[in-house]
Structures are given as C-alpha cells and as structure tokens.
Design an enzyme around this catalytic site. Structure first.
Site, PDB file in Angstrom:
ATOM      1  N   ARG A  55       0.849  -1.195   0.000  1.00 29.73           N
ATOM      2  CA  ARG A  55       0.000   0.000   0.000  1.00 29.73           C
ATOM      3  C   ARG A  55       0.886   1.248   0.000  1.00 29.73           C
ATOM      4  O   ARG A  55       2.089   1.150   0.204  1.00 29.73           O
ATOM      5  CB  ARG A  55      -0.942   0.004   1.213  1.00 29.73           C
ATOM      6  CG  ARG A  55      -0.187  -0.206   2.523  1.00 29.73           C
ATOM      7  CD  ARG A  55      -0.791   0.457   3.678  1.00 29.73           C
ATOM      8  NE  ARG A  55      -0.786   1.904   3.563  1.00 29.73           N
ATOM      9  CZ  ARG A  55       0.305   2.662   3.715  1.00 29.73           C
ATOM     10  NH1 ARG A  55       1.493   2.145   3.986  1.00 29.73           N
ATOM     11  NH2 ARG A  55       0.223   3.965   3.588  1.00 29.73           N
ATOM     12  N   GLY A  56       0.200   2.386  -0.205  1.00 30.98           N
ATOM     13  CA  GLY A  56       0.954   3.625  -0.377  1.00 30.98           C
ATOM     14  C   GLY A  56       1.126   3.815  -1.880  1.00 30.98           C
ATOM     15  O   GLY A  56       1.607   2.899  -2.567  1.00 30.98           O
ATOM     16  N   ALA A  57       0.729   4.997  -2.368  1.00 30.88           N
ATOM     17  CA  ALA A  57       0.659   5.188  -3.825  1.00 30.88           C
ATOM     18  C   ALA A  57       1.975   4.869  -4.554  1.00 30.88           C
ATOM     19  O   ALA A  57       1.977   4.063  -5.502  1.00 30.88           O
ATOM     20  CB  ALA A  57       0.188   6.610  -4.119  1.00 30.88           C
ATOM     21  N   ARG A  98      -7.147  -1.212  -7.302  1.00 33.13           N
ATOM     22  CA  ARG A  98      -7.449  -0.051  -6.431  1.00 33.13           C
ATOM     23  C   ARG A  98      -7.559   1.169  -7.332  1.00 33.13           C
ATOM     24  O   ARG A  98      -6.589   1.505  -8.024  1.00 33.13           O
ATOM     25  CB  ARG A  98      -6.343   0.173  -5.390  1.00 33.13           C
ATOM     26  CG  ARG A  98      -6.466  -0.721  -4.172  1.00 33.13           C
ATOM     27  CD  ARG A  98      -5.567  -0.250  -3.045  1.00 33.13           C
ATOM     28  NE  ARG A  98      -6.288   0.577  -2.085  1.00 33.13           N
ATOM     29  CZ  ARG A  98      -5.691   1.182  -1.054  1.00 33.13           C
ATOM     30  NH1 ARG A  98      -4.394   1.070  -0.877  1.00 33.13           N
ATOM     31  NH2 ARG A  98      -6.402   1.898  -0.209  1.00 33.13           N
ATOM     32  N   GLN A 205      -3.009   2.915   9.817  1.00 32.97           N
ATOM     33  CA  GLN A 205      -1.673   3.007   9.201  1.00 32.97           C
ATOM     34  C   GLN A 205      -0.725   3.869  10.039  1.00 32.97           C
ATOM     35  O   GLN A 205       0.487   3.651  10.050  1.00 32.97           O
ATOM     36  CB  GLN A 205      -1.771   3.599   7.781  1.00 32.97           C
ATOM     37  CG  GLN A 205      -2.375   2.670   6.748  1.00 32.97           C
ATOM     38  CD  GLN A 205      -3.870   2.832   6.634  1.00 32.97           C
ATOM     39  OE1 GLN A 205      -4.546   3.243   7.568  1.00 32.97           O
ATOM     40  NE2 GLN A 205      -4.417   2.483   5.486  1.00 32.97           N
ATOM     41  N   ASP A 246      -2.490  10.494  -2.990  1.00 32.16           N
ATOM     42  CA  ASP A 246      -2.737   9.365  -3.893  1.00 32.16           C
ATOM     43  C   ASP A 246      -3.036   9.822  -5.314  1.00 32.16           C
ATOM     44  O   ASP A 246      -2.835   9.084  -6.265  1.00 32.16           O
ATOM     45  CB  ASP A 246      -3.890   8.510  -3.372  1.00 32.16           C
ATOM     46  CG  ASP A 246      -3.427   7.684  -2.196  1.00 32.16           C
ATOM     47  OD1 ASP A 246      -3.404   8.210  -1.071  1.00 32.16           O
ATOM     48  OD2 ASP A 246      -3.028   6.521  -2.410  1.00 32.16           O
TER      49      ASP A 246
END
Ligand code: MRU
Length: 355
Positions: A55-57, A98, A205, A246
């Site tokens: 995760r995390g752009a 996503r 997070q 994002d």
C-alpha cells in the site's frame, strides 16, 4: 544519485533474489510480525493490493512495474502480438485492483508502452525491456523521494513539531518516503523534528506503520488518536502538517487517506502550514478537480469488527467506509514534489511544472 541493488532490496517492494517474483513485506502483519510474500500470479498480485499487503501510492506503482515484468515470464511467447495482448489484459485487471492512487494505472501504462514502442521485437527482448523499465520506475522513485525530502526539509526548522496522517514513509514508497522523508533525512543530518502521528482510522496506518517506522529510526514520535489533532495544534505543538497524496488533480485538489481533509481544515483554523508531498507521477493533469477522483469504498467490517475481540456495532448497522477523501486546494499551503515546491495558484503553477 546512483541507485544500487542494495538500495532496491532495502525497499518494502523489490524483485526476489532469483528475479522471478515480486517480494514484499506484508504490511498487514506490522508492527507485530515481519512477514515477506513472494508473488507471481495475477490473482495473488491483485489480492496483495486489495487487502493492503502492499500500500501507499508510490509503493503500489513500483509493485505494478515488477508485477507486469514477473507476469511476462509466464506469458506465452508464441508471438509478440499474443504476448502483448495477454499482458494488456493482465494490466487492465491489475489497474482495477485499487482505483484511487494514480500511480498504479500510471505504472501499468508505462510498462505497456514499452511493448508498443518495440512492436517488432522478439519476446525475449521484450521481457528484458520490461525488466529495465520496472527497475527504472523503482530507481526513479528512490531518487524522487530523496529530492522531495530535501525540499520538505527546507520548510521546517530544527525542533519543529510535524503532524502527519496515515503512512507516507519508506513502507509506502522507497528510501525516505514522501511526507516522512524530511524527518528521516533530517535525522541523518542531525536535525531533529518531533512527529505527531494520527492513528488513522479505520486501518490504523499511523499507529501500525508510521509510529513503527519512526520509533525504529530513533525519531521523537508521539502517537495520537485522530480526534486529538485539534488539541495538539491548539497546544502549539505543531508547526507544519506533512501528508502524502494518492492523486493530485490539475487544480491542486488531492486525494489522500480518509481524514486528511479534516486535518487540513484544522490546520487552516490554527494558522498552521499544510503541505502534501508526492512525486510528479502522483499529479494527474488529465483529472481537472477533486470531484473527478474516483474514491474507493471498502468493507464495513474494517470499522465494525476488524480490530476488536467482539463486534463493536450491530451487524445490520449501515457503514460508510471510503478509503480516501479529497482535500480542497484552498486549504493547501504548497505541494512538495521532486521537481520543486508548487505554491498557489495551483492550476497555473502545476501546468508550469509540466511545461
Ligand atoms: O489506503 P492506503 O494505506 O494505501 O493509503 C495511503 C495513503 O493515503 C498515503 O498517504 C498515500 O498513498 C501516499 S504514500 C506516500
């Protein structure tokens, strides 16, 4: 900055030792356990994105680059046309895993453009070119994070308090991270900053990842619940807010973890500068405003049961669980990118950034 294989392997996403799989640290197991996953199949790669193992752009972008290469190894090499068609279909499925972070579809498109640019090349050569492109995406991210960290560090003074939301550190990117980058770069240079990390409901997070990364790095980090941000700001403990992004629209509106816009509204009230930090690849000039950003909705169980021994709501209670919100550009002091710091008016100055 020269990037080495050691730099790449230190990142939360990298190619496995034998070069045939994507290896990630499963972020859902942190901070309790450090579990590594080795992935090759489309279904498993999509699943890792959907359940936020990766995760995390920017990390999702790096992951997508390696994923496309790894899938090319099992794609039939009968003809370059069939090879390309197969990978285009897999890329379409991967991109849909996503929808909000632009880096995912951006990286898939970038990998597919390699195939289009070398239509007549034989399949083994195409695979080599895909590998080179995936590594380039990764190396560029390491370099971009370093530059973003430098720019971000220029905005604060030693001893300042920084409030951050969600996780935009090394786990979500590469090297120093984006929003956390100035803090980690500062630490390396003996410039100490204090960080207030929002826990970031509902997936925590901030608690699980940001406070873990910063504590391990020896940074002065204090974990707070999301609803405590106003109090720490009022107490005068916060001199700047640093958050990730994002997707940044052409007018400067940006999507980030749900709750970001609330922090921005509080910062405006208390007169605290509010910055989003991200690579230029997170800016989507084809997206006019925040209203055009598709926001991912997630499973209600993340709110009702996931972190509890017993359910915290009746099963029939309705839930609204958007993963991200859009912060209006009017609340933003500046966008810190690897190409420089962009100040308002964002519609004019973002265009200049890409001119
Ligand atoms: O749902 P997540 O955990 O992937 O959301 C992540 C964020 O909102 C980050 O702030 C963003 O991706 C930037 S990471 C450098």
């Amino acid at each position: 900055m020269h990037v080495t294989e050691q730099d790449r392997r230190a990142c939360s996403v990298h190619l496995s030792g034998d070069g045939r799989a994507v290896e990630i640290i499963d972020q859902t197991c942190l901070p309790g356990r450090e579990v590594y996953l080795t992935l090759t199949e489309l279904e498993d790669l999509c699943d890792a994105i959907k359940r936020l193992a990766v995760r995390g752009a920017p990390a999702i972008g790096i992951f997508a680059g390696y994923a496309m290469y790894v899938m090319s190894l099992s794609e039939s090499g009968e003809s370059p046309e069939a090879f390309r068609a197969g990978l285009e279909e897999k890329g379409r499925v991967l991109s849909a895993a996503r929808p909000t972070a632009v880096n995912l579809s951006w990286a898939v498109r970038r990998m597919l453009s390699v195939l289009r640019a070398h239509e007549d090349a034989p399949v083994p050569e195409l695979r080599e070119r895909l590998l080179a492109e995936a590594v380039a995406i990764h190396d560029e991210d390491i370099q971009m994070c370093t530059r973003i960290s430098e720019y971000g560090l220029s905005l604060v003074r030693p001893g300042d308090g920084i409030l951050t939301h969600c996780n935009a550190g090394p786990l979500a990117t590469s090297k120093y991270g984006t929003a956390i980058g100035p803090v980690l770069l500062g630490k390396e240079r003996g410039i100490d900053l204090k960080v207030f990390s929002d826990e970031t409901r509902p997936l925590l997070q901030g608690a699980r990842l940001t406070s873990y990364e910063l504590q391990k790095a020896g940074v002065d980090v204090t974990l707070i619940c999301d609803n405590m941000a106003s109090m720490v700001m009022k107490n005068g403990w916060v001199q700047a807010c640093f958050v990730g992004c994002d997707r940044v629209a052409a007018n400067g509106d940006f999507a980030n973890k749900i709750g970001t816009s609330g922090v921005a509204i509080l910062a405006k009230y208390y007169g605290i500068p509010f910055y989003t930090l991200g690579p230029a690849s997170t800016i989507d000039m084809s997206c006019p405003t925040g209203a055009d950003i598709h926001i991912e909705q997630r499973d209600p169980e993340e709110i009702k049961t996931m972190w509890y021994k017993e359910p915290m709501a009746l099963p029939e209670v309705k839930c609204f669980n958007p993963a991200f919100d859009v912060t209006d550009h009017s609340l933003l002091t500046a966008i810190v990118t690897d190409r420089g710091i962009v100040y308002p008016p964002f519609d004019v100055n973002l265009k200049k950034l890409f001119a």
